[in-house]
Write an enzyme that holds these catalytic residues in place. Structure first.
Site, mmCIF file in Angstrom:
data_model
loop_
_atom_site.group_PDB
_atom_site.id
_atom_site.type_symbol
_atom_site.label_atom_id
_atom_site.label_comp_id
_atom_site.label_asym_id
_atom_site.label_seq_id
_atom_site.Cartn_x
_atom_site.Cartn_y
_atom_site.Cartn_z
ATOM 1 N N CYS A 86 0.861 -1.182 0.000
ATOM 2 C CA CYS A 86 0.000 0.000 0.000
ATOM 3 C C CYS A 86 0.896 1.231 0.000
ATOM 4 O O CYS A 86 1.864 1.287 0.754
ATOM 5 C CB CYS A 86 -0.915 -0.016 1.225
ATOM 6 S SG CYS A 86 -1.997 1.427 1.344
ATOM 7 N N HIS A 127 -9.070 -3.556 -2.433
ATOM 8 C CA HIS A 127 -8.123 -2.839 -1.569
ATOM 9 C C HIS A 127 -8.601 -1.403 -1.343
ATOM 10 O O HIS A 127 -8.624 -0.916 -0.202
ATOM 11 C CB HIS A 127 -6.733 -2.868 -2.217
ATOM 12 C CG HIS A 127 -5.675 -2.176 -1.440
ATOM 13 N ND1 HIS A 127 -4.745 -2.857 -0.678
ATOM 14 C CD2 HIS A 127 -5.387 -0.855 -1.289
ATOM 15 C CE1 HIS A 127 -3.931 -1.975 -0.091
ATOM 16 N NE2 HIS A 127 -4.302 -0.758 -0.460
ATOM 17 N N GLU A 128 -8.993 -0.731 -2.421
ATOM 18 C CA GLU A 128 -9.410 0.675 -2.312
ATOM 19 C C GLU A 128 -10.774 0.810 -1.624
ATOM 20 O O GLU A 128 -10.987 1.762 -0.857
ATOM 21 C CB GLU A 128 -9.419 1.339 -3.684
ATOM 22 C CG GLU A 128 -8.110 1.272 -4.450
ATOM 23 C CD GLU A 128 -6.850 1.617 -3.661
ATOM 24 O OE1 GLU A 128 -6.932 2.370 -2.654
ATOM 25 O OE2 GLU A 128 -5.773 1.130 -4.030
ATOM 26 N N HIS A 131 -10.140 0.759 1.942
ATOM 27 C CA HIS A 131 -9.705 2.084 2.404
ATOM 28 C C HIS A 131 -10.923 2.957 2.737
ATOM 29 O O HIS A 131 -10.941 3.640 3.759
ATOM 30 C CB HIS A 131 -8.857 2.794 1.339
ATOM 31 C CG HIS A 131 -7.392 2.593 1.491
ATOM 32 N ND1 HIS A 131 -6.667 3.076 2.550
ATOM 33 C CD2 HIS A 131 -6.504 1.954 0.683
ATOM 34 C CE1 HIS A 131 -5.394 2.750 2.401
ATOM 35 N NE2 HIS A 131 -5.270 2.066 1.275
#
Length: 137
Positions: A86, A127-128, A131
């Site tokens: 990341c 992944h995003e 976030h």
């Protein structure tokens, strides 16, 4: 082109992002521009990584930078384990991802869309989206 600084503050990054509205359009453009500038080191970015706590992500589909506003994964299949890096964190970390996902989102015109993604693009989106939920690998 407005390239923003990448945030490394984990307390900020662990906050859940807020729903994006039309007035956040410039945030989406800045996020896309920052992704383009970080092409060599980033497959994707979330708005909180540039200091704006909104549900906006950007990633590459081939050479094309794509922006999803208020993305929501509504289906997933093909669970697997992977190590990811990341831009906001040091090193690699183990996590679980899914090979294929279906995402509901708004495009840059704030029109609702639904699309299936698979492989590395699906991994990047997951992944995003994490976030946006304040989840760090």
């Amino acid at each position: 082109m407005a390239v923003k600084t990448i945030i490394h503050d984990t307390l900020f990054l662990k906050q859940k992002a807020e729903h994006a509205i039309k007035e956040d359009y410039q945030v989406a453009i800045d996020l896309r521009d920052t992704l383009i500038a970080k092409r060599e080191s980033a497959a994707g970015l979330a708005a909180n990584m540039i200091g704006i706590n909104k549900k906006i992500i950007a990633f590459y589909m081939g050479d094309l930078p794509i922006v999803l506003i208020n993305p929501r994964i509504i289906a997933k299949s093909g669970r697997y384990s992977v190590q990811e890096g990341c831009l906001s964190l040091c090193g690699l970390r183990k996590t679980v991802r899914y090979q294929t996902i279906i995402v509901e989102y708004q495009n840059l015109n704030f029109k609702f869309q639904k699309q299936s993604f698979s492989g590395f693009i699906a991994e990047t989106i997951q992944h995003e989206v994490d976030h946006c939920a304040g989840i760090l690998i």
